[in-house]
Structure formats: C-alpha cells, structure tokens
Design a protein around this motif. Structure first.
Motif, short mmCIF file in Angstrom:
data_model
loop_
_atom_site.label_atom_id
_atom_site.label_comp_id
_atom_site.label_asym_id
_atom_site.label_seq_id
_atom_site.Cartn_x
_atom_site.Cartn_y
_atom_site.Cartn_z
N ARG A 23 3.69 20.94 -19.83
CA ARG A 23 3.76 21.63 -18.55
C ARG A 23 2.73 21.06 -17.57
N ARG A 24 1.50 20.79 -18.06
CA ARG A 24 0.48 20.20 -17.18
C ARG A 24 0.92 18.83 -16.67
N MET A 25 1.53 18.06 -17.55
CA MET A 25 1.96 16.71 -17.16
C MET A 25 3.09 16.75 -16.15
N ILE A 26 4.13 17.51 -16.46
CA ILE A 26 5.28 17.59 -15.56
C ILE A 26 4.87 18.25 -14.25
N GLY A 27 3.89 19.15 -14.33
CA GLY A 27 3.42 19.82 -13.13
C GLY A 27 2.89 18.87 -12.07
N GLN A 28 2.46 17.66 -12.49
CA GLN A 28 1.98 16.68 -11.51
C GLN A 28 3.09 16.24 -10.55
N GLY A 29 4.33 16.33 -11.03
CA GLY A 29 5.45 15.94 -10.18
C GLY A 29 6.05 17.10 -9.41
N LEU A 30 5.47 18.30 -9.57
CA LEU A 30 6.03 19.48 -8.92
C LEU A 30 5.00 20.26 -8.12
N HIS A 59 5.60 17.85 -0.53
CA HIS A 59 5.41 17.19 0.77
C HIS A 59 5.91 15.74 0.72
N ARG A 60 5.59 15.02 -0.35
CA ARG A 60 6.05 13.62 -0.48
C ARG A 60 7.57 13.54 -0.58
N PHE A 61 8.15 14.55 -1.20
CA PHE A 61 9.59 14.51 -1.46
C PHE A 61 10.42 15.02 -0.27
N GLU A 62 9.77 15.62 0.72
CA GLU A 62 10.52 16.25 1.81
C GLU A 62 11.50 15.31 2.52
N PHE A 88 11.26 27.92 15.77
CA PHE A 88 11.27 26.46 15.91
C PHE A 88 11.78 26.05 17.29
N VAL A 89 11.27 24.92 17.78
CA VAL A 89 11.67 24.43 19.11
C VAL A 89 12.80 23.42 19.01
N GLY A 90 13.04 22.90 17.84
CA GLY A 90 14.11 21.93 17.63
C GLY A 90 14.34 21.72 16.15
N ALA A 91 15.46 21.08 15.79
CA ALA A 91 15.78 20.87 14.38
C ALA A 91 14.71 20.04 13.68
N GLU A 92 14.14 19.09 14.42
CA GLU A 92 13.11 18.23 13.81
C GLU A 92 11.84 19.00 13.50
N ASP A 93 11.71 20.19 14.10
CA ASP A 93 10.54 21.03 13.86
C ASP A 93 10.68 21.85 12.57
N ILE A 94 11.89 21.89 12.02
CA ILE A 94 12.14 22.65 10.79
C ILE A 94 11.78 21.77 9.60
N LYS A 95 10.61 21.96 9.10
CA LYS A 95 10.12 21.16 7.98
C LYS A 95 9.13 21.97 7.16
N HIS A 96 8.82 21.44 5.99
CA HIS A 96 7.88 22.10 5.09
C HIS A 96 6.52 22.25 5.77
N GLY A 97 6.01 23.47 5.79
CA GLY A 97 4.72 23.69 6.44
C GLY A 97 4.54 25.14 6.81
#
Length: 525
Positions: free
Chosen positions: A135-142, A148-151, A332-341
């Motif tokens: 779980r600790r190991m796989i957790g590095q990818g989650l 954020h990297r995967f968004e 949101f002000v536009g579709a591009e504003d809809i992101k993880h955060g």
C-alpha cells in the motif's frame, strides 16, 4: 444366473444406490449440526444460509447480494447469519470492530481472484505486513501530487467524452451514460495503469475489454465452487477471451517498457524506482503490472458507476440539477478554469451530489468479509457486543449500512444537502454519525487507495459537462424508479457493478460548446 452384462448393470445400480444413501446421510449429519449444534446456531437468518453457502452463491449469481442483505437485515435484525460460518452486521460499531480490528484478516475467499498462486495485488493480498508495504509503494502513484501530474490525461479524455455529447446533441440522439462513462473511465484507468488508454471512446473494435466477472462474484461467496473444475466445461468459450485479453495486456506492458520510465505520468513512472523505507525493497516489474491490472477495474468501474449514478439523479431531481449547474457556472469563468485545485474542491454542493450518489447507489455495494482464525482462542473477539466464535467470517454490507434509517433519514431520497452542515438540519453528533456510516470506499487499512483520483475525475467530468451542456432524461430507461420508492439508480453487483442508463438528451449551452470543436483529445472523434 445373471449374464455378465446384466450382473454389471445391477451391481452398478446397487453401488450408486449405496453411494446416494451415504451422501444423504452425510448431508443430514452436516446440516443437522449446522442447525442444532453449530456455535452460530442462535443467530437468525434465511434457512438455506444456515446450512449452506449456496445461499450467497445463488444471490451472487443473481447479482443481488446488496439488496438481499438489506432485505435480510429488515427481516432478521442487525446481525444475520448469511452462511454456515458467516455473520453480517449492520451498525457503525460493528464496522469499526470488524474493519479496524488487527486480529481479523481479509477473508481467504478473495484468493479466488489471484491470477496465479504467487501473484498478489492490493485486492487479494492476505498478509497484513505485505499489504501495508504494498500500500505504501502503490500510494506513491496515487498521491495528491500524482493527481496533479495526471490531470492533463484526465482533461484529454474528458474532451473526447464531451465531443461525443456534442455530436449527439447535433444529431438529436439520446446517450446511454453507462456506456459513455464506462468507456471514458476505462480509458483513463488504462492510462494510469499502463500509460495508454484502451481507445474505447474512439475505437468500437476495442470494446470487448471488460473486467467485471459474475463468476468471481459467485466464488467470493462460495470459494469451493471454483475448485470443482466445472469451468473446464466452458473452456472453449472462456479460453479465447482470456487469451485475447492477456495478449492485449502484454502488448500494453511491452509498449510501456520500451519507453523511458518518465515518458508518461502513470503507475510505472511513480513506483518503478521507489524503495520502501521499512524494507528497503521496491516492486518487481511483475508486481507493478499486477497492480496496474487491478487498477483498471478498481478505478474504471468505480468512477463509471459513480458518474452514471450522478447523471441519473441530476436528471430526476430538477431542483438539485439547477442548484449544481448554478454553482458550477458561478464558480468558473471558463471551461479552461475547471481544473484540479481549490476552486473545484470548493464546490461543496458538487461534492454533496457525488457523496449522495455514492451513498444511495454505491459502485460496490457488497459485503466486506473478514476472517477470525480458528486458533484465535487467547482473547475473545467482540463485535458490537457479540462474542465471536473462532473460525467465523464477519462482514458489513455497504449497501445495507448506507440505507440504515438510524444513520440516514429517508435513505432512498437523493438529498445532497445532508452533506452540507449548514443545511442538513442535523446536530453535530448526527452529522458525525452519518459520516462514520459512509463507507463507499471502505474503511480502515483496506480502504480504497485511489479515492482522491476518483473524486477528481468525477468532479471534472460533471463540472465540465454542466459548463458546456444542459441535459434531461429521455423517456423511461432501464434505470427506472423502484416501485413505491423515489427514483433509484439500480446497480447489479458483480465484483463492482453492472448498470444501464440513464438515457439522456443533451442540449448545447449558449456558445460555450463551440470551443469543443477546436479541441482534440487522444484519438480525436
């Protein structure tokens, strides 16, 4: 004197008659013991469940373990004997006592999902130390950073998803959201696990890929069935499908290995060089790919079911739809504003809609089984006040807990407001109790490692859909209301869930949709 052949036939019949008598005698002894002398004999439950695991196997085959368990709790009470050696509970205290108890082990029944006797993943690993390490190991990818990297991958596939809605709106076609959400989330899970999607959204020839399995669901309830060898009767049907899927996965693995490890923001890039601080060891390539293969159904099916449920309830509850659409379009002000955060995570009503769908129609509504070993005689294990005999399997059913009126008033009503403290009308104690009873992603050390990914993906899909489109239900589809109850999105349990609909009609919103015509996701349209 009997002729040799007649003598042989007569002898065979006599032998078979003796064998039948012996089997009948053994069954009578076993069933009598389970009814009259077994340590669990005093617990109520269906008659068949008291004498045989066929009760669970039959209902697993019918894909109705969640609803049957809920019904049995209404009939027999908060503790039900659901097998000769099984007790299923329906309380928060039992959930804690079972899922957070170090003396209990994940049921050995889960071993039926192993691809080979020496290969484990987070779903079926029994050893607690190995599970914590894995779980600790796989957790590095989650982690949050991994999300954020995967968004960008999320966003690319969501573009294709939305372009299909645009095409359907232009042609006045209804959309089956179970299909569309399933293709989207399986593609995303393929990217997360193997650095490449399956192309389900864009390539109809790839749509044979399916990870849900009714057979496995039956085996989880009655593991002995798997070892009877009956599957050999279906070898000509099953083998080509199994080989085709294995070839497909092998191709994904070979393609990914041929690239630099950081070429894609997937599991391989996140954990391939990670060393566990406790053991100093990393995952082997085989272990990484085993976990990647597990992430496909775990992530794909869960989020697809969540999204299908949310779209169902939004199309049936106009007041909820209007409020959520207003929240998204004001935030949101536009579709591009809809992101993880912070903005997306600050959409509290959106999160309430997701949680309420997860509560009423959990993607996995099954019973979570744990085993108390036979040699556990030192100190008694107590679950919600009940002293448990060694050798007992203990469980809590997600669907039953989520519909327990002691924790959720009007449990079949879709009320996102119940998750908003300022609007729920609940006391602090009642709110805390409700959150304690919510277990869509399980509880304890075995809870879902990809919860953050699931919420992010679902939030992005729902928010972007409501930014570009309005939608409404199309006629009476397969996911219709249950008789005498509010509209409920029905899911069939099969190591995950199977569902149909809702059928929706999409309408383009203002000029916002025109941006989609110039965007390109993986594979295009």
């Amino acid at each position: 004197m009997l002729a040799p052949r007649r003598f042989w036939v007569a002898g065979t019949k006599e032998y078979l008659a003796v064998g039948e008598d012996l089997i009948q005698s053994q069954c009578i002894i076993v069933y009598s013991y389970r009814l009259l002398l077994h340590p669990l004999r005093s617990y109520p439950g269906p008659f068949l469940a008291k004498i045989s695991d066929w009760y669970g196997a039959y209902n697993a085959y019918r894909r109705r373990i969640p609803t049957i368990t809920y019904r049995d709790h209404l009939t027999y009470g908060p503790v039900v004997r659901h097998g000769p050696n099984k007790l299923v509970f329906n309380s928060i205290q039992a959930m804690r006592d079972i899922l957070q108890n170090e003396r209990l082990f994940k049921s050995s029944a889960y071993l039926v999902t192993q691809a080979s006797p020496t290969t484990f993943n987070l779903f079926n690993v029994m050893d607690k130390h190995l599970h914590r390490t894995r779980r600790r190991m796989i957790g590095q990818g989650l982690t949050e950073g991994a999300v954020h990297r995967f968004e960008p991958v999320f966003q690319d596939h969501i573009v294709v998803f939305l372009q299909h809605h645009l095409e359907a709106s232009l042609q006045d076609h209804a959309v089956d959201m179970s299909q569309r959400c399933g293709w989207l989330t399986m593609d995303v899970s393929g990217e997360l696990g193997f650095g490449r999607g399956f192309g389900l959204q864009t390539d109809p020839s790839s749509r044979y890929v399916s990870m849900m399995n009714r057979r496995i669901n039956v085996y989880l309830q009655f593991p002995a069935i798997k070892h009877t060898g009956w599957e050999k009767l279906l070898l000509l049907i099953l083998l080509p499908k199994v080989r085709r899927f294995h070839r497909f996965l092998s191709g994904l693995i070979q393609s990914r290995v041929s690239q630099d490890k950081n070429a894609r923001p997937d599991l391989f890039s996140s954990v391939s060089e990670y060393k566990d601080p406790e053991t100093g060891k990393g995952l082997t390539r085989t272990e990484i790919w085993s976990e990647a293969a597990f992430l496909i159904p775990a992530g794909g099916d869960t989020v697809a079911s969540l999204l299908s449920g949310v779209f169902f309830y939004l199309s049936r509850y106009p007041r909820v739809y209007e409020r959520l659409a207003a929240e998204i379009r004001a935030t949101f002000v536009g579709a591009e504003d809809i992101k993880h955060g912070p903005k997306l995570s600050g959409c509290n009503y959106l999160r309430g809609c997701l949680d309420e769908s997860l509560r009423i129609s959990p993607p996995t509504g099954t019973t979570l089984w744990r085993d108390l070993p036979l040699d556990a005689n030192a100190n008694p294990v107590i679950v919600d006040g009940h002293v448990i005999p060694p050798g007992t399997s203990l469980g809590v059913n997600i669907y039953a807990v989520h519909h327990n009126e002691a924790y959720f008033a009007s449990p079949f009503d879709y009320k996102p407001e119940r998750w908003l403290p300022d609007e729920s009308g609940l006391t602090d104690e009642q709110t805390a109790t409700m959150h304690s009873a919510f277990m869509a992603f399980s509880k304890g050390s075995r809870n879902c490692a990809g919860t953050a990914f699931a919420y992010t993906e679902a939030s992005l899909v729902v928010a972007k859909t409501l930014w570009y489109f309005d939608f409404e239900k199309y006629g009476e589809d397969a996911a219709s209301a249950e008789s005498g109850r509010p509209a409920v999105f029905h899911m069939d349990d099969q190591v995950g869930s199977s569902h149909a609909g809702p059928m929706l009609v999409f309408r383009r919103r203002g000029d916002a949709w025109k941006v989609l015509e110039s965007q390109h996701g993986p594979g295009g349209l």
